[in-house]
Design a protein around this motif. Sequence first.
Motif, PDB file in Angstrom:
ATOM      1  N   UNK A 172       0.839  -1.203   0.000  1.00 45.13           N
ATOM      2  CA  UNK A 172       0.000   0.000   0.000  1.00 45.13           C
ATOM      3  C   UNK A 172       0.871   1.249   0.000  1.00 45.13           C
ATOM      4  N   UNK A 173       1.923   1.246   0.839  1.00 44.01           N
ATOM      5  CA  UNK A 173       2.833   2.388   0.869  1.00 44.01           C
ATOM      6  C   UNK A 173       3.555   2.546  -0.468  1.00 44.01           C
ATOM      7  N   UNK A 174       3.911   1.409  -1.070  1.00 42.38           N
ATOM      8  CA  UNK A 174       4.624   1.469  -2.349  1.00 42.38           C
ATOM      9  C   UNK A 174       3.760   2.111  -3.429  1.00 42.38           C
ATOM     10  N   UNK A 175       2.494   1.741  -3.490  1.00 48.91           N
ATOM     11  CA  UNK A 175       1.578   2.331  -4.472  1.00 48.91           C
ATOM     12  C   UNK A 175       1.444   3.832  -4.237  1.00 48.91           C
ATOM     13  N   UNK A 176       1.365   4.225  -2.962  1.00 48.47           N
ATOM     14  CA  UNK A 176       1.232   5.643  -2.650  1.00 48.47           C
ATOM     15  C   UNK A 176       2.479   6.417  -3.064  1.00 48.47           C
ATOM     16  N   UNK A 177       3.649   5.902  -2.681  1.00 48.02           N
ATOM     17  CA  UNK A 177       4.905   6.599  -2.998  1.00 48.02           C
ATOM     18  C   UNK A 177       5.099   6.693  -4.508  1.00 48.02           C
ATOM     19  N   UNK A 178       4.822   5.598  -5.218  1.00 48.56           N
ATOM     20  CA  UNK A 178       5.015   5.607  -6.667  1.00 48.56           C
ATOM     21  C   UNK A 178       4.044   6.550  -7.371  1.00 48.56           C
ATOM     22  N   UNK A 179       2.947   6.903  -6.703  1.00 46.69           N
ATOM     23  CA  UNK A 179       1.983   7.830  -7.310  1.00 46.69           C
ATOM     24  C   UNK A 179       2.494   9.265  -7.306  1.00 46.69           C
ATOM     25  N   UNK A 182       3.341  11.513   2.297  1.00 45.06           N
ATOM     26  CA  UNK A 182       4.165  12.020   1.200  1.00 45.06           C
ATOM     27  C   UNK A 182       4.864  13.316   1.599  1.00 45.06           C
ATOM     28  N   UNK A 183       4.149  14.202   2.266  1.00 44.46           N
ATOM     29  CA  UNK A 183       4.762  15.455   2.728  1.00 44.46           C
ATOM     30  C   UNK A 183       5.867  15.174   3.730  1.00 44.46           C
ATOM     31  N   UNK A 184       5.650  14.179   4.586  1.00 35.31           N
ATOM     32  CA  UNK A 184       6.658  13.824   5.583  1.00 35.31           C
ATOM     33  C   UNK A 184       7.923  13.305   4.912  1.00 35.31           C
ATOM     34  N   UNK A 237       9.020  10.908  -6.410  1.00 30.27           N
ATOM     35  CA  UNK A 237       9.500   9.807  -5.574  1.00 30.27           C
ATOM     36  C   UNK A 237       9.509   8.505  -6.351  1.00 30.27           C
ATOM     37  N   UNK A 238      10.355   7.577  -5.907  1.00 34.73           N
ATOM     38  CA  UNK A 238      10.331   6.223  -6.436  1.00 34.73           C
ATOM     39  C   UNK A 238      10.715   5.245  -5.338  1.00 34.73           C
ATOM     40  N   UNK A 239      10.108   4.074  -5.355  1.00 33.91           N
ATOM     41  CA  UNK A 239      10.437   3.018  -4.407  1.00 33.91           C
ATOM     42  C   UNK A 239      11.590   2.202  -4.982  1.00 33.91           C
ATOM     43  N   UNK A 240      12.693   2.125  -4.242  1.00 36.73           N
ATOM     44  CA  UNK A 240      13.868   1.401  -4.736  1.00 36.73           C
ATOM     45  C   UNK A 240      14.043   0.059  -4.049  1.00 36.73           C
TER      46      UNK A 240
END
Length: 221
Positions: free
Chosen positions: A17-24, A115-117, A28-31
Amino acid sequence: MTVRVLLADDQTLVREAFAMLVESAPDMEVVGQAATGRQAVELARTERADLVVMDIRMPDLDGIEATRLIAADDDLAGVKVLVLTTYDTDENIVDALRAGASGFLVKDTRPAELLDAIRTVAAGEALLSPGPTARLIARFLRSPVTAPATAGPDCLSEREREVLTLVARGLNNTEIAETLGLSPLTAKTHVSRTMGKLGARDRAQLVVVAYESGLVAPGAG
């Protein structure tokens, strides 16, 4: 600039769930994703993440120890750690900040706030919201006090002690400048010098030093 984010949580659904949010987010990108603290440390080294979103309670190695290993590794000096917690039941946040975390969030934080954090911590600012921080410090002061890992405020000038106090109360550089009648650049310089003298990794550690030394008390100001 794209923020490279590593997600560490032992719950697969939470990580996804966090990965989908970050990638949106376009910046940002999830590495990488880690299910244990040890995996988080290893991936921080191999994937060169800018920031680790770190759960505390994980198998193999908990998030506090993982944060401590990341913060102590000179090769990972630029990696920031944002700790996630179920705040009302978790007593380990002060230990996480001492270990080198740059901030913390509760797990029920709204998506936009997460995301802001990430942006805030990746930019080098500490994320310590005033309400939870006051409760956190109140809990901490009811526990045995240990000496801070950094130098104490006695080495600071009077102005730097004022700046440290304001940082501990949650003010950013602009607000510090307004409070003390300084330019934002001068305020930033004072914060940087204060961090240097105290050997603090970031603003979060300045907060810990201020409270541990008694310079600031819970609820003050």
